[in-house]
Design a protein around this motif. Structure first.
Motif, PDB file in Angstrom:
ATOM      1  N   ASP A  62       0.828  -1.212   0.000  1.00 51.56           N
ATOM      2  CA  ASP A  62       0.000   0.000   0.000  1.00 51.56           C
ATOM      3  C   ASP A  62       0.859   1.257   0.000  1.00 51.56           C
ATOM      4  O   ASP A  62       0.558   2.223  -0.710  1.00 51.56           O
ATOM      5  N   ARG A  63       1.913   1.243   0.782  1.00 47.98           N
ATOM      6  CA  ARG A  63       2.806   2.409   0.827  1.00 47.98           C
ATOM      7  C   ARG A  63       3.523   2.602  -0.511  1.00 47.98           C
ATOM      8  O   ARG A  63       3.704   3.722  -0.965  1.00 47.98           O
ATOM      9  N   ASP A  66       1.024   4.150  -2.819  1.00 43.27           N
ATOM     10  CA  ASP A  66       0.848   5.562  -2.461  1.00 43.27           C
ATOM     11  C   ASP A  66       1.995   6.424  -2.970  1.00 43.27           C
ATOM     12  O   ASP A  66       1.816   7.601  -3.263  1.00 43.27           O
TER      13      ASP A  66
END
Length: 158
Positions: A62-63, A66
Protein backbone atom coordinates in the motif's frame (compact mmCIF):
# COMPACT_ATOMS: atom_id res chain seq x y z
CA UNK A 1 9.32 -11.58 14.96
CA UNK A 2 11.63 -8.85 13.89
CA UNK A 3 14.94 -7.33 14.68
CA UNK A 4 16.97 -9.36 17.11
CA UNK A 5 20.48 -9.39 18.46
CA UNK A 6 22.77 -10.94 15.92
CA UNK A 7 25.94 -12.90 16.27
CA UNK A 8 28.70 -13.65 13.80
CA UNK A 9 26.98 -16.98 13.12
CA UNK A 10 23.83 -15.11 12.02
CA UNK A 11 25.72 -12.79 9.72
CA UNK A 12 27.14 -14.20 6.53
CA UNK A 13 30.42 -12.73 5.39
CA UNK A 14 28.65 -11.27 2.39
CA UNK A 15 25.71 -9.47 3.93
CA UNK A 16 23.53 -8.42 6.82
CA UNK A 17 21.97 -10.83 9.27
CA UNK A 18 18.91 -12.85 8.39
CA UNK A 19 15.81 -11.71 10.26
CA UNK A 20 13.05 -14.08 11.37
CA UNK A 21 9.87 -12.63 9.88
CA UNK A 22 7.25 -15.29 10.52
CA UNK A 23 6.65 -18.82 11.73
CA UNK A 24 4.20 -21.35 10.41
CA UNK A 25 3.11 -24.77 11.59
CA UNK A 26 2.97 -27.35 8.80
CA UNK A 27 -0.62 -28.22 8.00
CA UNK A 28 -1.63 -31.70 6.86
CA UNK A 29 -2.78 -30.22 3.53
CA UNK A 30 0.81 -29.01 2.88
CA UNK A 31 2.25 -32.52 3.02
CA UNK A 32 2.55 -35.08 0.25
CA UNK A 33 1.91 -38.81 0.19
CA UNK A 34 5.31 -39.34 1.81
CA UNK A 35 4.25 -37.23 4.81
CA UNK A 36 6.66 -34.34 4.16
CA UNK A 37 6.00 -30.80 3.03
CA UNK A 38 5.36 -30.78 -0.72
CA UNK A 39 8.23 -28.89 -2.33
CA UNK A 40 5.97 -26.32 -4.01
CA UNK A 41 4.72 -25.14 -0.61
CA UNK A 42 8.12 -23.60 0.08
CA UNK A 43 7.48 -21.04 -2.68
CA UNK A 44 4.37 -20.00 -0.75
CA UNK A 45 6.37 -19.81 2.48
CA UNK A 46 9.04 -17.75 0.68
CA UNK A 47 6.40 -15.38 -0.70
CA UNK A 48 4.82 -15.02 2.75
CA UNK A 49 8.27 -14.20 4.14
CA UNK A 50 8.66 -11.33 1.65
CA UNK A 51 5.23 -9.94 2.60
CA UNK A 52 6.03 -10.28 6.32
CA UNK A 53 9.38 -8.55 5.77
CA UNK A 54 7.66 -5.61 4.06
CA UNK A 55 5.18 -5.34 6.93
CA UNK A 56 8.06 -5.49 9.44
CA UNK A 57 9.84 -2.57 7.79
CA UNK A 58 6.54 -0.66 7.58
CA UNK A 59 6.84 -0.36 3.81
CA UNK A 60 4.16 -2.66 2.44
CA UNK A 61 2.51 -2.71 -0.95
CA UNK A 62 0.00 0.00 0.00
CA UNK A 63 2.81 2.41 0.83
CA UNK A 64 4.57 1.60 -2.44
CA UNK A 65 1.40 2.32 -4.39
CA UNK A 66 0.85 5.56 -2.46
CA UNK A 67 4.37 6.54 -3.54
CA UNK A 68 3.76 5.67 -7.21
CA UNK A 69 5.71 2.43 -7.55
CA UNK A 70 5.41 -1.29 -7.04
CA UNK A 71 7.55 -4.41 -7.29
CA UNK A 72 7.35 -7.35 -9.67
CA UNK A 73 8.96 -10.72 -9.11
CA UNK A 74 11.61 -11.34 -11.77
CA UNK A 75 13.08 -14.58 -10.43
CA UNK A 76 12.81 -16.97 -7.54
CA UNK A 77 14.90 -19.99 -6.62
CA UNK A 78 14.78 -22.57 -3.87
CA UNK A 79 17.15 -25.28 -2.70
CA UNK A 80 15.64 -28.13 -0.73
CA UNK A 81 17.85 -29.34 2.10
CA UNK A 82 15.69 -31.70 4.19
CA UNK A 83 12.01 -32.39 4.69
CA UNK A 84 9.62 -30.89 7.20
CA UNK A 85 6.69 -32.94 8.43
CA UNK A 86 3.14 -32.36 9.62
CA UNK A 87 3.07 -30.20 12.78
CA UNK A 88 6.71 -29.03 12.43
CA UNK A 89 7.08 -25.31 13.13
CA UNK A 90 9.06 -23.52 10.44
CA UNK A 91 10.95 -20.31 11.10
CA UNK A 92 11.10 -18.24 7.90
CA UNK A 93 13.95 -15.76 7.70
CA UNK A 94 14.78 -13.15 5.12
CA UNK A 95 17.29 -10.47 4.38
CA UNK A 96 17.78 -8.05 1.53
CA UNK A 97 21.16 -9.11 0.21
CA UNK A 98 21.39 -6.52 -2.55
CA UNK A 99 19.59 -3.37 -3.65
CA UNK A 100 20.47 -2.04 -7.06
CA UNK A 101 19.03 1.00 -8.76
CA UNK A 102 15.73 -0.67 -9.68
CA UNK A 103 16.03 -4.22 -8.37
CA UNK A 104 16.49 -6.00 -5.08
CA UNK A 105 17.39 -9.51 -4.10
CA UNK A 106 16.13 -11.19 -0.98
CA UNK A 107 17.82 -14.24 0.48
CA UNK A 108 15.45 -16.64 2.19
CA UNK A 109 15.88 -19.58 4.49
CA UNK A 110 13.51 -21.86 6.36
CA UNK A 111 14.57 -23.79 9.43
CA UNK A 112 12.77 -26.23 11.70
CA UNK A 113 12.20 -24.50 15.01
CA UNK A 114 12.85 -27.37 17.41
CA UNK A 115 16.28 -28.31 16.06
CA UNK A 116 17.37 -25.43 13.80
CA UNK A 117 17.76 -27.77 10.82
CA UNK A 118 17.92 -25.93 7.48
CA UNK A 119 14.94 -27.05 5.39
CA UNK A 120 15.24 -24.80 2.34
CA UNK A 121 16.99 -21.67 1.18
CA UNK A 122 16.88 -19.51 -1.89
CA UNK A 123 16.42 -16.09 -3.41
CA UNK A 124 13.73 -13.78 -4.74
CA UNK A 125 14.60 -10.99 -7.16
CA UNK A 126 12.14 -8.14 -7.62
CA UNK A 127 12.14 -5.16 -9.94
CA UNK A 128 10.69 -1.75 -9.05
CA UNK A 129 8.34 -0.31 -11.65
CA UNK A 130 6.50 2.97 -12.01
CA UNK A 131 2.84 2.45 -11.13
CA UNK A 132 1.54 4.24 -14.22
CA UNK A 133 4.06 3.42 -16.94
CA UNK A 134 5.19 -0.02 -15.74
CA UNK A 135 8.74 1.08 -16.65
CA UNK A 136 11.54 0.32 -14.23
CA UNK A 137 12.11 3.02 -11.65
CA UNK A 138 14.62 3.78 -8.93
CA UNK A 139 13.90 2.21 -5.56
CA UNK A 140 13.22 5.13 -3.19
CA UNK A 141 15.70 6.05 -0.47
CA UNK A 142 12.94 5.70 2.16
CA UNK A 143 12.60 2.01 1.27
CA UNK A 144 16.38 1.52 1.38
CA UNK A 145 16.54 3.24 4.76
CA UNK A 146 13.71 1.10 6.15
CA UNK A 147 15.49 -2.08 5.05
CA UNK A 148 18.83 -0.94 6.49
CA UNK A 149 17.26 0.01 9.81
CA UNK A 150 15.40 -3.29 10.17
CA UNK A 151 18.21 -5.64 9.28
CA UNK A 152 21.14 -3.66 10.62
CA UNK A 153 22.53 -2.48 7.30
CA UNK A 154 22.68 -3.27 3.63
CA UNK A 155 25.06 -5.62 1.86
CA UNK A 156 27.19 -2.66 0.83
CA UNK A 157 27.54 -1.78 4.54
CA UNK A 158 28.94 -5.20 5.47
Amino acid sequence: MGTRDTTDADRASDGPAFQPVFENRVRFAETDQQGIVFYGEYFTFQDEAVSAFLRAIDYGYDRMIDNGWQIHVANTELNYRTGAEFEDVIVNELRVADIGTASLEYEYRATRKHDGELLADGTVTQVAVDLETEETTRIPDAFRDAVATFQGGLASDA
